[in-house]
Design a protein around this motif. Structure first.
Motif, PDB file in Angstrom:
ATOM      1  N   ALA A 160       0.829  -1.208   0.000  1.00  0.00           N
ATOM      2  CA  ALA A 160       0.000   0.000   0.000  1.00  0.00           C
ATOM      3  C   ALA A 160       0.861   1.256   0.000  1.00  0.00           C
ATOM      4  O   ALA A 160       0.535   2.247  -0.654  1.00  0.00           O
ATOM      5  CB  ALA A 160      -0.930  -0.006   1.211  1.00  0.00           C
ATOM      6  N   THR A 161       1.978   1.208   0.723  1.00  0.00           N
ATOM      7  CA  THR A 161       2.891   2.355   0.775  1.00  0.00           C
ATOM      8  C   THR A 161       3.457   2.642  -0.609  1.00  0.00           C
ATOM      9  O   THR A 161       3.499   3.788  -1.057  1.00  0.00           O
ATOM     10  CB  THR A 161       4.040   2.098   1.781  1.00  0.00           C
ATOM     11  OG1 THR A 161       3.461   1.889   3.073  1.00  0.00           O
ATOM     12  CG2 THR A 161       4.994   3.282   1.847  1.00  0.00           C
ATOM     13  N   LYS A 162       3.865   1.589  -1.316  1.00  0.00           N
ATOM     14  CA  LYS A 162       4.404   1.755  -2.672  1.00  0.00           C
ATOM     15  C   LYS A 162       3.346   2.312  -3.618  1.00  0.00           C
ATOM     16  O   LYS A 162       3.652   3.087  -4.519  1.00  0.00           O
ATOM     17  CB  LYS A 162       4.915   0.410  -3.203  1.00  0.00           C
ATOM     18  CG  LYS A 162       6.213  -0.033  -2.555  1.00  0.00           C
ATOM     19  CD  LYS A 162       6.643  -1.387  -3.068  1.00  0.00           C
ATOM     20  CE  LYS A 162       7.900  -1.853  -2.346  1.00  0.00           C
ATOM     21  NZ  LYS A 162       8.236  -3.250  -2.650  1.00  0.00           N
ATOM     22  N   ALA A 163       2.091   1.912  -3.404  1.00  0.00           N
ATOM     23  CA  ALA A 163       0.998   2.362  -4.276  1.00  0.00           C
ATOM     24  C   ALA A 163       0.392   3.685  -3.820  1.00  0.00           C
ATOM     25  O   ALA A 163      -0.490   4.236  -4.474  1.00  0.00           O
ATOM     26  CB  ALA A 163      -0.086   1.288  -4.336  1.00  0.00           C
ATOM     27  N   GLY A 164       0.852   4.198  -2.673  1.00  0.00           N
ATOM     28  CA  GLY A 164       0.296   5.453  -2.146  1.00  0.00           C
ATOM     29  C   GLY A 164      -1.135   5.303  -1.665  1.00  0.00           C
ATOM     30  O   GLY A 164      -1.936   6.227  -1.744  1.00  0.00           O
ATOM     31  N   LYS A 165      -1.474   4.107  -1.158  1.00  0.00           N
ATOM     32  CA  LYS A 165      -2.840   3.845  -0.689  1.00  0.00           C
ATOM     33  C   LYS A 165      -2.827   3.444   0.782  1.00  0.00           C
ATOM     34  O   LYS A 165      -1.774   3.248   1.378  1.00  0.00           O
ATOM     35  CB  LYS A 165      -3.483   2.735  -1.525  1.00  0.00           C
ATOM     36  CG  LYS A 165      -3.675   3.119  -2.975  1.00  0.00           C
ATOM     37  CD  LYS A 165      -4.372   2.016  -3.727  1.00  0.00           C
ATOM     38  CE  LYS A 165      -4.637   2.442  -5.163  1.00  0.00           C
ATOM     39  NZ  LYS A 165      -5.284   1.367  -5.933  1.00  0.00           N
ATOM     40  N   ARG A 166      -4.014   3.287   1.356  1.00  0.00           N
ATOM     41  CA  ARG A 166      -4.145   2.835   2.738  1.00  0.00           C
ATOM     42  C   ARG A 166      -4.732   1.426   2.750  1.00  0.00           C
ATOM     43  O   ARG A 166      -5.406   1.021   1.806  1.00  0.00           O
ATOM     44  CB  ARG A 166      -5.065   3.780   3.522  1.00  0.00           C
ATOM     45  CG  ARG A 166      -4.513   5.191   3.626  1.00  0.00           C
ATOM     46  CD  ARG A 166      -5.395   6.076   4.467  1.00  0.00           C
ATOM     47  NE  ARG A 166      -5.403   5.614   5.854  1.00  0.00           N
ATOM     48  CZ  ARG A 166      -6.094   6.196   6.816  1.00  0.00           C
ATOM     49  NH1 ARG A 166      -6.841   7.247   6.571  1.00  0.00           N
ATOM     50  NH2 ARG A 166      -6.055   5.728   8.043  1.00  0.00           N
ATOM     51  N   VAL A 167      -4.482   0.716   3.829  1.00  0.00           N
ATOM     52  CA  VAL A 167      -5.026  -0.643   3.985  1.00  0.00           C
ATOM     53  C   VAL A 167      -6.244  -0.567   4.894  1.00  0.00           C
ATOM     54  O   VAL A 167      -6.170  -0.017   5.990  1.00  0.00           O
ATOM     55  CB  VAL A 167      -3.978  -1.591   4.614  1.00  0.00           C
ATOM     56  CG1 VAL A 167      -4.543  -3.006   4.721  1.00  0.00           C
ATOM     57  CG2 VAL A 167      -2.696  -1.595   3.808  1.00  0.00           C
ATOM     58  N   ALA A 168      -7.367  -1.108   4.430  1.00  0.00           N
ATOM     59  CA  ALA A 168      -8.596  -1.126   5.240  1.00  0.00           C
ATOM     60  C   ALA A 168      -8.518  -2.276   6.235  1.00  0.00           C
ATOM     61  O   ALA A 168      -8.530  -3.445   5.856  1.00  0.00           O
ATOM     62  CB  ALA A 168      -9.814  -1.287   4.337  1.00  0.00           C
ATOM     63  N   THR A 169      -8.401  -1.942   7.511  1.00  0.00           N
ATOM     64  CA  THR A 169      -8.335  -2.967   8.553  1.00  0.00           C
ATOM     65  C   THR A 169      -9.192  -2.531   9.734  1.00  0.00           C
ATOM     66  O   THR A 169      -9.642  -1.388   9.811  1.00  0.00           O
ATOM     67  CB  THR A 169      -6.893  -3.175   9.064  1.00  0.00           C
ATOM     68  OG1 THR A 169      -6.423  -1.951   9.629  1.00  0.00           O
ATOM     69  CG2 THR A 169      -5.960  -3.619   7.958  1.00  0.00           C
ATOM     70  N   PHE A 170      -9.399  -3.458  10.643  1.00  0.00           N
ATOM     71  CA  PHE A 170     -10.132  -3.171  11.872  1.00  0.00           C
ATOM     72  C   PHE A 170      -9.601  -4.104  12.952  1.00  0.00           C
ATOM     73  O   PHE A 170      -9.292  -5.264  12.684  1.00  0.00           O
ATOM     74  CB  PHE A 170     -11.637  -3.403  11.670  1.00  0.00           C
ATOM     75  CG  PHE A 170     -12.428  -3.300  12.947  1.00  0.00           C
ATOM     76  CD1 PHE A 170     -12.681  -2.069  13.515  1.00  0.00           C
ATOM     77  CD2 PHE A 170     -12.890  -4.440  13.583  1.00  0.00           C
ATOM     78  CE1 PHE A 170     -13.393  -1.960  14.702  1.00  0.00           C
ATOM     79  CE2 PHE A 170     -13.615  -4.358  14.764  1.00  0.00           C
ATOM     80  CZ  PHE A 170     -13.865  -3.109  15.322  1.00  0.00           C
TER      81      PHE A 170
END
Length: 199
Positions: free
Chosen positions: A128-138
Motif C-alpha cells: 500500500a505504501t508503494k501504491a500510495g494507498k491505505r489498507v482497510a483494517t479493523f
C-alpha cells in the motif's frame, strides 16, 4: 516519516538490530547530524558516521538537509519511521507456521498465528505504501477478567459461536468483486508491565 515501517529484508533486519544503530534510529526521530549524535551518545563522530552510512544504505534513515559550516557540509538525517517491525518474512525459512502447530489451545499456535498476522499485514502495508494507498483494517483490543477457568471456557465457546454466526451471515463465496478478509480472534492472559499492579 512513517509511523511504522515493516522490515522484510534480512540484511535490513540485521542492520537495525545492532544496539548502537537501534539507538541512533531512536535518536533520529528528530533530524540530527553525526556531530550532534556523537555528543549525545558520547561516541566518536567517525564511529557515528560509520553506523549512519550503514543505516542510510539500507533505507532506515534519509537525508533531510545539507548545511554549509565553513568549509564543511553538515548532513542532517532522520529515521524513515518512528518505529519498526521486523516481519517474519525476514526469517522466511524459520518463520513460525500455524499449520505446523495445529493445537488451537496452544500458546505456540497463537504465537505462530500472530507471526502470520504480522507477516500478512506487513506485506499489505509495504504494498500500500508503494501504491500510495491505505489498507482497510479493523481491530479490537480489550481485557476481560474471568472468575474461573469454567467461565473462560464458556466465554471462548460463546465467542466462537458468535464469530461463526457472523462469518456465516456475511460471507459470500460468489460475490462479484468481493474481497477475502481474514478474521483473527485471540484470548490470552494479560501481561502485566512494570508499574502495573497484579490484580
Amino acid at each position: 516519516m512513517f509511523e511504522i515501517a515493516v522490515i522484510e529484508d534480512p540484511a535490513v533486519a540485521g542492520v537495525s538490530l545492532d544496539p548502537t544503530r537501534a539507538r541512533l534510529l531512536a535518536e533520529l526521530a528528530e533530524p540530527g547530524s553525526a556531530s550532534s549524535l556523537a555528543a549525545k551518545m558520547g561516541m566518536p563522530r567517525q564511529k557515528i558516521n560509520y553506523h549512519l552510512r550503514a543505516l542510510e544504505e539500507h533505507g532506515l534513515v534519509e537525508l533531510v538537509e545539507e548545511r554549509r559550516k565553513g568549509n564543511m557540509t553538515e548532513r542532517l538525517l532522520r529515521a524513515t519511521a518512528a518505529s519498526y517491525v521486523i516481519s517474519p518474512v525476514a526469517l522466511s525459512p524459520l518463520a513460525p507456521d500455524p499449520a505446523r502447530s495445529p493445537d488451537r489451545l496452544s500458546a505456540r499456535w497463537l504465537l505462530a498465528l500472530a507471526a502470520k498476522l504480522v507477516r500478512d499485514v506487513g506485506t499489505l502495508i509495504t504494498g500500500a505504501t508503494k501504491a500510495g494507498k491505505r489498507v482497510a483494517t479493523f481491530a479490537l483490543d480489550g481485557e476481560v477478567r474471568f472468575a474461573s477457568a469454567a467461565d473462560r471456557a464458556a466465554f471462548v465457546e460463546e465467542l466462537t459461536a458468535t464469530v461463526a454466526a457472523l462469518v456465516s451471515k456475511y460471507h459470500d463465496e460468489h460475490a462479484p468483486g468481493g474481497r477475502d478478509h481474514r478474521v483473527v480472534v485471540a484470548v490470552h492472559p494479560t501481561v502485566k508491565t512494570e508499574g502495573t499492579e497484579q490484580k
